[in-house]
Design an enzyme around this catalytic site. Sequence first.
Site, PDB file in Angstrom:
ATOM      1  N   ASP A 156       2.335  -4.410  -7.211  1.00 56.50           N
ATOM      2  CA  ASP A 156       0.887  -4.261  -7.375  1.00 56.50           C
ATOM      3  C   ASP A 156       0.444  -4.926  -8.671  1.00 56.50           C
ATOM      4  O   ASP A 156       0.123  -4.250  -9.657  1.00 56.50           O
ATOM      5  CB  ASP A 156       0.519  -2.765  -7.336  1.00 56.50           C
ATOM      6  CG  ASP A 156       0.789  -2.161  -5.965  1.00 56.50           C
ATOM      7  OD1 ASP A 156       0.520  -2.855  -4.960  1.00 56.50           O
ATOM      8  OD2 ASP A 156       1.274  -1.025  -5.894  1.00 56.50           O
ATOM      9  N   LYS A 213       7.230  -5.750  -1.712  1.00 56.01           N
ATOM     10  CA  LYS A 213       5.979  -5.614  -0.957  1.00 56.01           C
ATOM     11  C   LYS A 213       4.867  -6.378  -1.670  1.00 56.01           C
ATOM     12  O   LYS A 213       4.596  -6.154  -2.847  1.00 56.01           O
ATOM     13  CB  LYS A 213       5.583  -4.144  -0.825  1.00 56.01           C
ATOM     14  CG  LYS A 213       4.258  -3.951  -0.101  1.00 56.01           C
ATOM     15  CD  LYS A 213       4.007  -2.493   0.221  1.00 56.01           C
ATOM     16  CE  LYS A 213       3.241  -1.731  -0.817  1.00 56.01           C
ATOM     17  NZ  LYS A 213       1.817  -2.109  -0.936  1.00 56.01           N
ATOM     18  N   ASP A 240       1.916  -6.663   3.176  1.00 62.65           N
ATOM     19  CA  ASP A 240       1.131  -5.447   3.443  1.00 62.65           C
ATOM     20  C   ASP A 240      -0.356  -5.790   3.445  1.00 62.65           C
ATOM     21  O   ASP A 240      -1.063  -5.535   2.480  1.00 62.65           O
ATOM     22  CB  ASP A 240       1.484  -4.434   2.341  1.00 62.65           C
ATOM     23  CG  ASP A 240       0.711  -3.137   2.445  1.00 62.65           C
ATOM     24  OD1 ASP A 240       0.185  -2.837   3.530  1.00 62.65           O
ATOM     25  OD2 ASP A 240       0.639  -2.416   1.424  1.00 62.65           O
ATOM     26  N   LYS A 272      -2.419  -4.985   6.233  1.00 60.04           N
ATOM     27  CA  LYS A 272      -3.113  -3.969   7.061  1.00 60.04           C
ATOM     28  C   LYS A 272      -4.250  -4.564   7.890  1.00 60.04           C
ATOM     29  O   LYS A 272      -5.426  -4.180   7.723  1.00 60.04           O
ATOM     30  CB  LYS A 272      -3.660  -2.844   6.176  1.00 60.04           C
ATOM     31  CG  LYS A 272      -2.607  -2.101   5.379  1.00 60.04           C
ATOM     32  CD  LYS A 272      -3.210  -0.881   4.699  1.00 60.04           C
ATOM     33  CE  LYS A 272      -2.233  -0.134   3.824  1.00 60.04           C
ATOM     34  NZ  LYS A 272      -1.890  -0.832   2.550  1.00 60.04           N
ATOM     35  N   PHE A 273      -3.917  -5.455   8.816  1.00 65.78           N
ATOM     36  CA  PHE A 273      -4.967  -6.082   9.624  1.00 65.78           C
ATOM     37  C   PHE A 273      -5.671  -5.048  10.495  1.00 65.78           C
ATOM     38  O   PHE A 273      -5.052  -4.151  11.072  1.00 65.78           O
ATOM     39  CB  PHE A 273      -4.373  -7.173  10.521  1.00 65.78           C
ATOM     40  CG  PHE A 273      -3.820  -8.352   9.774  1.00 65.78           C
ATOM     41  CD1 PHE A 273      -4.530  -8.933   8.728  1.00 65.78           C
ATOM     42  CD2 PHE A 273      -2.593  -8.895  10.119  1.00 65.78           C
ATOM     43  CE1 PHE A 273      -4.024 -10.039   8.045  1.00 65.78           C
ATOM     44  CE2 PHE A 273      -2.078  -9.987   9.446  1.00 65.78           C
ATOM     45  CZ  PHE A 273      -2.789 -10.562   8.408  1.00 65.78           C
ATOM     46  N   ASP A 289      -9.039  -5.599  13.107  1.00 62.73           N
ATOM     47  CA  ASP A 289     -10.135  -6.470  13.560  1.00 62.73           C
ATOM     48  C   ASP A 289     -10.081  -6.512  15.082  1.00 62.73           C
ATOM     49  O   ASP A 289      -9.286  -5.794  15.696  1.00 62.73           O
ATOM     50  CB  ASP A 289      -9.956  -7.876  12.940  1.00 62.73           C
ATOM     51  CG  ASP A 289     -11.295  -8.574  12.702  1.00 62.73           C
ATOM     52  OD1 ASP A 289     -12.125  -8.567  13.634  1.00 62.73           O
ATOM     53  OD2 ASP A 289     -11.492  -9.118  11.605  1.00 62.73           O
ATOM     54  N   THR A 340      -3.887   7.838   3.521  1.00 64.83           N
ATOM     55  CA  THR A 340      -3.676   9.145   2.881  1.00 64.83           C
ATOM     56  C   THR A 340      -4.816   9.482   1.917  1.00 64.83           C
ATOM     57  O   THR A 340      -4.925  10.615   1.466  1.00 64.83           O
ATOM     58  CB  THR A 340      -2.332   9.172   2.127  1.00 64.83           C
ATOM     59  OG1 THR A 340      -2.217   7.965   1.387  1.00 64.83           O
ATOM     60  CG2 THR A 340      -1.169   9.329   3.060  1.00 64.83           C
ATOM     61  N   ARG A 378       8.552   9.664  -6.064  1.00 60.82           N
ATOM     62  CA  ARG A 378       8.791   9.770  -7.503  1.00 60.82           C
ATOM     63  C   ARG A 378      10.161  10.397  -7.729  1.00 60.82           C
ATOM     64  O   ARG A 378      10.451  11.460  -7.181  1.00 60.82           O
ATOM     65  CB  ARG A 378       7.726  10.660  -8.178  1.00 60.82           C
ATOM     66  CG  ARG A 378       6.338  10.014  -8.265  1.00 60.82           C
ATOM     67  CD  ARG A 378       6.337   8.800  -9.186  1.00 60.82           C
ATOM     68  NE  ARG A 378       5.055   8.098  -9.228  1.00 60.82           N
ATOM     69  CZ  ARG A 378       4.660   7.154  -8.385  1.00 60.82           C
ATOM     70  NH1 ARG A 378       5.429   6.770  -7.388  1.00 60.82           N
ATOM     71  NH2 ARG A 378       3.495   6.551  -8.534  1.00 60.82           N
ATOM     72  N   GLY A 385       6.519   1.812  -6.314  1.00 61.40           N
ATOM     73  CA  GLY A 385       5.884   0.882  -7.242  1.00 61.40           C
ATOM     74  C   GLY A 385       6.218   1.201  -8.675  1.00 61.40           C
ATOM     75  O   GLY A 385       7.286   0.862  -9.197  1.00 61.40           O
ATOM     76  N   ARG A 386       5.305   1.932  -9.319  1.00 60.82           N
ATOM     77  CA  ARG A 386       5.378   2.131 -10.768  1.00 60.82           C
ATOM     78  C   ARG A 386       6.678   2.704 -11.321  1.00 60.82           C
ATOM     79  O   ARG A 386       7.091   2.276 -12.410  1.00 60.82           O
ATOM     80  CB  ARG A 386       4.150   2.946 -11.218  1.00 60.82           C
ATOM     81  CG  ARG A 386       2.880   2.094 -11.162  1.00 60.82           C
ATOM     82  CD  ARG A 386       1.626   2.910 -11.104  1.00 60.82           C
ATOM     83  NE  ARG A 386       1.487   3.580  -9.821  1.00 60.82           N
ATOM     84  CZ  ARG A 386       0.431   4.318  -9.481  1.00 60.82           C
ATOM     85  NH1 ARG A 386      -0.560   4.475 -10.342  1.00 60.82           N
ATOM     86  NH2 ARG A 386       0.376   4.884  -8.293  1.00 60.82           N
TER      87      ARG A 386
HETATM   88  O1  C5P Z   1       3.208   2.888  -7.840  1.00 66.08           O
HETATM   89  P1  C5P Z   1       3.395   3.660  -6.570  1.00 66.08           P
HETATM   90  O2  C5P Z   1       4.832   4.024  -6.277  1.00 66.08           O
HETATM   91  O3  C5P Z   1       2.469   4.855  -6.479  1.00 66.08           O
HETATM   92  O4  C5P Z   1       2.949   2.614  -5.429  1.00 66.08           O
HETATM   93  C1  C5P Z   1       2.918   2.946  -4.071  1.00 66.08           C
HETATM   94  C2  C5P Z   1       2.541   1.786  -3.219  1.00 66.08           C
HETATM   95  O5  C5P Z   1       2.410   2.256  -1.874  1.00 66.08           O
HETATM   96  C3  C5P Z   1       1.223   1.120  -3.563  1.00 66.08           C
HETATM   97  O6  C5P Z   1       1.341  -0.275  -3.238  1.00 66.08           O
HETATM   98  C4  C5P Z   1       0.234   1.799  -2.642  1.00 66.08           C
HETATM   99  O7  C5P Z   1      -0.870   1.002  -2.327  1.00 66.08           O
HETATM  100  C5  C5P Z   1       1.104   2.012  -1.398  1.00 66.08           C
HETATM  101  N1  C5P Z   1       0.655   3.092  -0.521  1.00 66.08           N
HETATM  102  C6  C5P Z   1       0.500   4.393  -0.953  1.00 66.08           C
HETATM  103  N2  C5P Z   1       0.081   5.369  -0.078  1.00 66.08           N
HETATM  104  C7  C5P Z   1      -0.172   5.061   1.190  1.00 66.08           C
HETATM  105  C8  C5P Z   1      -0.009   3.748   1.652  1.00 66.08           C
HETATM  106  C9  C5P Z   1       0.412   2.780   0.753  1.00 66.08           C
HETATM  107  O8  C5P Z   1       0.755   4.699  -2.110  1.00 66.08           O
HETATM  108  N3  C5P Z   1      -0.527   6.000   2.017  1.00 66.08           N
END
Ligand code: C5P
Length: 236
Positions: free
Chosen positions: A11, A33, A60, A62-63, A65, A118, A179, A209-210
Site C-alpha cells: 500500500d 499485492k 487487487d 476489485k472489478f 461493472d 468489511t 496482526r 501489510g503494515r
Molecule cells: O496493513 P494491513 O495489514 O492492515 O493491510 C491489509 C491490506 O488488506 C490492505 O491492502 C487492505 O486494503 C486490504 N484489505 C483489508 N480488509 C478487507 C479487504 C482488503 O484490510 N476486508
Amino acid sequence: MDEPRIIVALDFDRASHALDLAAKLDPSLCRLKVGKELFTTAGPQLVETFMRSGFDVFLDLKFHDIPNTVSKACRAVSSMGVWMTNVHALGGKKMLQAARDALPISGNTKLIAVTLLTSMDHEDLRDIGLQGEPEQIVERLAKLTKNCRLDGIVCSALEATNLRNKIGNDFCLVTPGIRPADDGNTDDQKRVTTPFQAINNGADYLVIGRPITQAKDPLFALQQINQEITQASQEK
Ligand code: C5P
C-alpha cells in the site's frame, strides 16, 4: 518450504517505495499485492518488474461493472499473467461468469471475489437496501461465487471457520486483518486475527501489510510470521 501463504500488501503511493520494500523481501517467502493506489500511479510496468524478480502478484483491482466491461478488463489482466486477481461478488452472477470465462480455470490466474466490504456496517447495508445480517450476506455471496466456479473469496479470518464448513475445502480463502500476537498495534483494523489463528480457522493465504511493510526489518518480520504459519499448519 511450502508455497508462500503470505501476500504482502504494497500500500504505497509511488513505485520507488514499493520497489525498495520488495528488494528487502524474498519471493520464496511471500507474494505481493498491488492495489488500486499503486496500480494507478505505477501501472502494469511495475507489476511486470515484480514478476521478473520472481514474485507472484495478486492484482487487487476489485472489478465491478457490467459483464462485458469486466470480461474485457479480466482479459487484459490475463495477458499480464498475474497469479491472482479479483472482482466484487455484488456484481452478480452474469458478471462473475463473464469474469470466469475471461480468466478460465485452466489458465494461470486465480480469480477470487470480494463478498461484502468489511468497512460496511448494518447502517451502510440498510442504506443500499441489503437485508439480513452481514454474516448471512457474506455466506450467500460466497456460495454464489463458488457456483460461478471462481477460485475463492476474500474474507475475514474470523469468518473463515464458518465459511470453510459451509463451502468445503476446494475453495480458496484469502484473509486480511492479520496482526502477529506480539504486535500491539492494530492500526485501523477493527477485528484482527493472529497468523496462527487464521491458518487454524482455514485460511489459505494471509494478506499482511503494515506488520511487514512498516517493520524495522521487513524480512525478519516475514520470516517470523512464516514460522508461525508453519507451526499452525503442522498442528492442524
Ligand atoms: O496493513 P494491513 O495489514 O492492515 O493491510 C491489509 C491490506 O488488506 C490492505 O491492502 C487492505 O486494503 C486490504 N484489505 C483489508 N480488509 C478487507 C479487504 C482488503 O484490510 N476486508
